[in-house]
Design a protein around this motif. Structure first.
Motif, short mmCIF file in Angstrom:
data_model
loop_
_atom_site.label_atom_id
_atom_site.label_comp_id
_atom_site.label_asym_id
_atom_site.label_seq_id
_atom_site.Cartn_x
_atom_site.Cartn_y
_atom_site.Cartn_z
N PHE A 146 -37.82 -19.89 -16.78
CA PHE A 146 -36.46 -19.13 -17.46
C PHE A 146 -36.72 -17.73 -17.34
O PHE A 146 -35.72 -17.03 -17.19
N MET A 147 -37.93 -17.18 -17.74
CA MET A 147 -38.20 -15.76 -17.94
C MET A 147 -37.98 -15.02 -16.34
O MET A 147 -37.36 -14.11 -16.01
N GLY A 148 -38.59 -16.11 -15.22
CA GLY A 148 -38.27 -15.76 -13.80
C GLY A 148 -36.83 -15.53 -13.43
O GLY A 148 -36.47 -14.42 -12.99
N THR A 149 -36.07 -16.48 -13.84
CA THR A 149 -34.65 -16.39 -13.47
C THR A 149 -33.90 -15.54 -14.08
O THR A 149 -32.84 -15.04 -13.55
N THR A 150 -34.09 -15.18 -15.40
CA THR A 150 -33.69 -14.10 -16.07
C THR A 150 -33.60 -12.85 -15.40
O THR A 150 -32.91 -12.10 -15.28
N VAL A 151 -34.91 -12.61 -14.97
CA VAL A 151 -35.37 -11.05 -14.50
C VAL A 151 -34.66 -11.34 -13.18
O VAL A 151 -34.02 -10.12 -12.74
N ALA A 152 -34.34 -12.29 -12.35
CA ALA A 152 -33.89 -12.35 -10.96
C ALA A 152 -32.19 -11.95 -11.09
O ALA A 152 -31.79 -11.15 -10.56
N GLY A 153 -31.68 -12.68 -12.36
CA GLY A 153 -30.48 -12.69 -12.66
C GLY A 153 -30.06 -11.17 -13.31
O GLY A 153 -28.98 -10.36 -12.65
N THR A 154 -30.97 -10.38 -13.69
CA THR A 154 -30.95 -8.93 -14.27
C THR A 154 -30.98 -8.04 -12.96
O THR A 154 -30.07 -7.06 -12.98
N LEU A 155 -31.90 -8.19 -12.04
CA LEU A 155 -31.87 -7.71 -11.08
C LEU A 155 -30.77 -7.61 -10.25
O LEU A 155 -30.12 -6.74 -9.42
N TYR A 156 -29.99 -8.76 -10.15
CA TYR A 156 -29.01 -8.80 -9.42
C TYR A 156 -27.88 -8.12 -9.94
O TYR A 156 -27.09 -7.39 -9.37
#
Length: 147
Positions: free
Chosen positions: A95-105
């Motif tokens: 979840f932390m990884g996908t949240t970081v990816a979403g934030t970068l997007y």
């Protein structure tokens, strides 16, 4: 067999059943926590990516309240099953990884002009960012040892 502390075999079996029931209930609560967080996070990302700017602050506050409430509830749990213990770490890291990816997007790739590509990308990012929580909830609820 010796009776320890005056506990009969039947009483010991009842105590084991009670303890197993407590663990099952705690694991179900953990699954419902993941499911509730999945709904809250998906809603947050949809509002963040597709909603008006005036609602984004409210969505952020609502998500923060949901996370704090959930963490307070989770910290009060006294027992966890094996599956819950294994999944919590994995789901949290994913979840932390996908949240970081979403934030970068959002920071670098999110289109500013409204249109179909923005909507499709926003929905995909919302679903991908919250997918680990849904996975954890479904996996725990479908576990044969907790039915």
């Amino acid at each position: 067999m010796h009776e320890h502390n005056g506990l009969s075999a039947e009483a010991a079996l009842r105590e084991v059943d009670r303890a197993q029931g407590t663990v099952r209930k705690s694991d179900r609560r953990g699954a419902y926590f993941f499911l509730g967080m999945w709904l809250a996070v998906t809603g947050y990302w949809l509002i963040r990516l597709l909603g008006p700017a005036t609602v984004m602050t409210y969505a952020t506050v609502a998500l923060g309240v949901t996370v704090v409430t959930g963490l307070l509830h989770a910290s009060r749990q006294r027992v966890y099953g094996r599956l819950h213990s294994r999944l919590s770490y994995t789901v949290t890291c994913a979840f932390m990884g996908t949240t970081v990816a979403g934030t970068l997007y959002v920071m670098f790739l999110h289109p500013q002009e409204p249109g179909a590509p923005r909507t499709v990308a926003g929905v995909l990012v919302a679903l991908i960012a919250s997918a680990p929580l849904l996975y954890g909830a479904v996996r725990m609820l479908r576990s044969p040892e907790h039915r």
